[in-house]
Motif scaffolding. Structure first.
Motif, PDB file in Angstrom:
ATOM      1  N   TYR A  38      -3.521 -10.168  -1.735  1.00 62.78           N
ATOM      2  CA  TYR A  38      -4.368  -8.990  -1.810  1.00 62.78           C
ATOM      3  C   TYR A  38      -5.842  -9.343  -1.994  1.00 62.78           C
ATOM      4  O   TYR A  38      -6.718  -8.547  -1.661  1.00 62.78           O
ATOM      5  CB  TYR A  38      -3.919  -8.087  -2.966  1.00 62.78           C
ATOM      6  CG  TYR A  38      -2.476  -7.636  -2.867  1.00 62.78           C
ATOM      7  CD1 TYR A  38      -1.951  -7.165  -1.664  1.00 62.78           C
ATOM      8  CD2 TYR A  38      -1.635  -7.681  -3.969  1.00 62.78           C
ATOM      9  CE1 TYR A  38      -0.635  -6.753  -1.568  1.00 62.78           C
ATOM     10  CE2 TYR A  38      -0.313  -7.261  -3.888  1.00 62.78           C
ATOM     11  CZ  TYR A  38       0.183  -6.803  -2.690  1.00 62.78           C
ATOM     12  OH  TYR A  38       1.490  -6.394  -2.592  1.00 62.78           O
TER      13      TYR A  38
ATOM     14  N   GLU B 179      -9.772  -3.285 -11.357  1.00 64.22           N
ATOM     15  CA  GLU B 179     -10.389  -2.951 -10.065  1.00 64.22           C
ATOM     16  C   GLU B 179     -11.422  -4.008  -9.720  1.00 64.22           C
ATOM     17  O   GLU B 179     -12.182  -4.456 -10.579  1.00 64.22           O
ATOM     18  CB  GLU B 179     -11.039  -1.571 -10.121  1.00 64.22           C
ATOM     19  CG  GLU B 179     -11.588  -1.097  -8.785  1.00 64.22           C
ATOM     20  CD  GLU B 179     -12.030   0.362  -8.823  1.00 64.22           C
ATOM     21  OE1 GLU B 179     -12.409   0.882  -7.758  1.00 64.22           O
ATOM     22  OE2 GLU B 179     -11.998   0.974  -9.903  1.00 64.22           O
TER      23      GLU B 179
ATOM     24  N   ASP C 250       0.815  -1.210   0.000  1.00 59.96           N
ATOM     25  CA  ASP C 250       0.000   0.000   0.000  1.00 59.96           C
ATOM     26  C   ASP C 250       0.855   1.269   0.000  1.00 59.96           C
ATOM     27  O   ASP C 250       0.512   2.270  -0.644  1.00 59.96           O
ATOM     28  CB  ASP C 250      -0.929  -0.015   1.219  1.00 59.96           C
ATOM     29  CG  ASP C 250      -1.946   1.115   1.189  1.00 59.96           C
ATOM     30  OD1 ASP C 250      -2.532   1.355   0.118  1.00 59.96           O
ATOM     31  OD2 ASP C 250      -2.145   1.769   2.228  1.00 59.96           O
TER      32      ASP C 250
ATOM     33  N   HIS D  30       1.893   1.871  -3.539  1.00 63.32           N
ATOM     34  CA  HIS D  30       0.790   2.342  -4.379  1.00 63.32           C
ATOM     35  C   HIS D  30       0.503   3.824  -4.124  1.00 63.32           C
ATOM     36  O   HIS D  30       0.247   4.590  -5.061  1.00 63.32           O
ATOM     37  CB  HIS D  30      -0.466   1.518  -4.110  1.00 63.32           C
ATOM     38  CG  HIS D  30      -0.319   0.078  -4.478  1.00 63.32           C
ATOM     39  ND1 HIS D  30      -1.107  -0.918  -3.932  1.00 63.32           N
ATOM     40  CD2 HIS D  30       0.534  -0.549  -5.326  1.00 63.32           C
ATOM     41  CE1 HIS D  30      -0.749  -2.081  -4.443  1.00 63.32           C
ATOM     42  NE2 HIS D  30       0.243  -1.885  -5.287  1.00 63.32           N
TER      43      HIS D  30
ATOM     44  N   ASP E 275      -4.423   1.063  -9.009  1.00 66.86           N
ATOM     45  CA  ASP E 275      -3.108   0.920  -8.399  1.00 66.86           C
ATOM     46  C   ASP E 275      -1.981   1.059  -9.416  1.00 66.86           C
ATOM     47  O   ASP E 275      -0.804   0.918  -9.079  1.00 66.86           O
ATOM     48  CB  ASP E 275      -2.990  -0.453  -7.713  1.00 66.86           C
ATOM     49  CG  ASP E 275      -3.915  -0.570  -6.500  1.00 66.86           C
ATOM     50  OD1 ASP E 275      -4.180   0.466  -5.873  1.00 66.86           O
ATOM     51  OD2 ASP E 275      -4.370  -1.690  -6.210  1.00 66.86           O
TER      52      ASP E 275
END
Length: 550
Positions: free
Chosen positions: A309, A259, A187, A190, A231
């Motif tokens: 993820y 997504e 994260d 990203h 991302d």
């Protein structure tokens, strides 16, 4: 190669009826064809030189191929177009042999771009450096003079960044994947990437996209599958690219938006972006190089199993929503645990909707590197397309490569089993994941045919089909990617040597080169042989690239 063009013919437009003759036409319709007619964007006829005389008087243009090879244009089934263009116009560290060399490139780039709000670079790979240590934040702060800098690792699943760039991301130190002494992952990566690419202006983005598409066309690539997502890049990046491809001559662009969908409204939004699927880089895991691919057993050089993820339940929901909306679903999955989660999730979706509907949707899995006989069989059962990158093996395979360091030799030898996928009936679509590996379809065909692990390679013919027709089939088109009457006129002209048939089994090779087999030849792609040179690329009957001075 010469041509006679009727007055008023525009090289950037559909050129009416074009007769190409005096070359080698790679066509299953006639394996000995030397001529081809294109009419208003489609292949109209393929045949012999003598029969071509009947078309000469009525053709708007006649092209003397002078012995050139004509093949279907390639499709690159996994590209990040803007990032590819920014690498071509910006800082490319893929050739840096040491950390010191990389830092020197950073210093020079910073000095050459004094007005850039954020410096962007890509391609460093510490696993190939003598001490395998990534550049530190302090080293990068010094090299840039304290300016914001984002440097993605070659796999784009981790990045080094300067303090000035981190300061633009509030709360970054509390995000998963932040490490003060190591590259950013997960994260934190990203968030920092979003801040870096958010500084790219629309004009810079358009320049980068044009540069990437021009380069693709110069390599005989007629279509690219853009793997966008929240991302990876913003919505504007995808919509601007699709608009550019529609309005300017160049390769076709098929858009995917990575997504996760949870309901019909999500599907409507993906369709409004112009994407054909909620697929591409929808991450189930990360990458082996960054230790974020999700494994069943720990890494050989790290005491953990990577990052997950999405789980099987997330995958099931996504596949059901996509299938019911008429969209392709797809996932980025590299590690064996990630691939298992995809198989379990898609199988559960098939139990809800029926296997026939799932197979008809042609859902896809990107990379799919760590496979087992069981997951390969599941791909075939569920109709999943494996969108794979042969140059990954060239770059990281072998008993001394990065795969072996991350996984140990035995596990590394199981990666990228292209032959097993084909034997089991799994559709293959080849791509580059550019800028992770460079655009270069003939090099990818060679990599698949001369795999670094014995038994995993496929014939040149099969690899060529995966990089031409395979990409079209991956988007649901079975009528394209081949030079037969009625197919879209997407083709490329090549300067190359003698044509032959290369197959893993000598008996197959001997039979295939017998004229009675009717097998069209392809260039010699043996390691060390010169790769074909693209002379012209045509998309939908429009010339989108002509090699200078040809």
């Amino acid at each position: 190669m010469s041509q006679r063009t009727a007055p008023g013919t525009d090289q950037g437009q559909d050129q009416g009826t074009v007769l190409l003759r005096g070359g080698e036409i790679h066509s299953p319709a006639d394996p000995f064809a030397t001529a081809m007619v294109v009419s208003h964007g489609r292949i109209a006829w393929v045949g012999s030189e003598g029969a071509a005389d009947a078309f000469a008087a009525t053709a708007d243009e006649t092209v003397d191929l002078a012995g050139a090879l004509v093949t279907p244009a390639f499709t690159d089934a996994h590209v990040h177009t803007t990032s590819t263009g920014l690498t071509r116009t910006g800082l490319d560290l893929s050739g840096a042999a040491t950390r010191e060399a990389a830092l020197e490139q950073v210093r020079a780039h910073a000095a050459a771009r004094p007005r850039d709000p954020v410096l962007l670079g890509h391609g460093w790979d510490a696993s190939r450096w003598p001490d395998t240590r990534p550049p530190s934040r302090t080293e990068l702060d010094t090299a840039t003079g304290g300016r914001p800098l984002y440097l993605s690792r070659i796999d784009v699943h981790s990045a080094a960044a300067t303090t000035a760039l981190l300061d633009l991301v509030p709360g970054v130190t509390a995000r998963d994947g932040y490490d003060a002494d190591a590259p950013l992952t997960r994260d934190a990566h990203h968030a920092v990437r979003a801040a870096a690419y958010g500084a790219v202006t629309p004009a810079q983005r358009a320049e980068a996209q044009r540069a990437a598409l021009r380069h693709a066309a110069s390599l005989g690539i007629g279509s690219v599958h853009e793997c966008a997502g929240p991302d990876i890049s913003g919505e504007d990046d995808l919509t601007d690219l699709l608009r550019l491809a529609e309005t300017e001559p160049g390769p076709r662009v098929v858009g995917y938006w990575g997504e996760r969908l949870t309901g019909p409204k999500d599907a409507e939004r993906v369709r409004a972006l112009g994407a054909v699927g909620a697929a591409g880089d929808l991450f189930v895991d990360g990458s082996l190089g960054s230790h974020t691919a999700c494994l069943h057993e720990p890494y050989a050089d790290a005491p953990h199993t990577g990052a997950a993820y999405l789980d099987a339940a997330d995958i099931t929901t996504h596949v059901v929503v996509c299938t019911e909306a008429g969209l392709q679903a797809g996932f980025h999955a590299i590690g064996d645990a990630a691939v298992t989660a995809v198989v379990e999730g898609v199988r559960a979706a098939s139990e809800k909707l029926g296997l026939a509907r799932i197979r008809a949707a042609r859902h896809r899995v990107e990379h799919a590197e760590m496979l087992t006989p069981e997951t390969i069989a599941a791909f075939a059962e569920l109709g999943l397309t494996a969108s794979v990158q042969p140059l990954f093996d060239t770059l990281w395979g072998g008993d001394e490569g990065m795969y072996a360091r991350r996984l140990g030799t035995e596990r590394a030898r199981t990666l990228n089993p292209f032959a097993a996928l084909l034997r089991t009936g799994v559709p293959l679509a080849f791509g580059s994941d550019s800028p992770v590996t460079p655009l270069g379809p003939w090099a990818a065909v060679r990599a698949a045919a001369f795999h670094r692990t014995p038994g995993h390679g496929v014939s040149v013919r099969a690899a060529f089909a995966a990089h031409t027709r395979g990409g079209w089939r991956a988007v649901g088109r079975d009528d394209a990617g081949i030079l037969v009457p009625g197919a879209p006129a997407d083709y490329a002209l090549w300067r190359t040597g003698a044509l032959l048939v290369q197959a893993p089994d000598d008996r197959v090779a001997r039979w295939s080169t017998d004229p009675r087999s009717g097998t069209p030849g392809l260039p010699d792609l043996s390691p060390g042989a010169e790769l074909p040179v693209c002379l012209r690329t045509v998309v939908g009957g429009r010339t989108v690239f002509v090699r200078p001075n040809e």
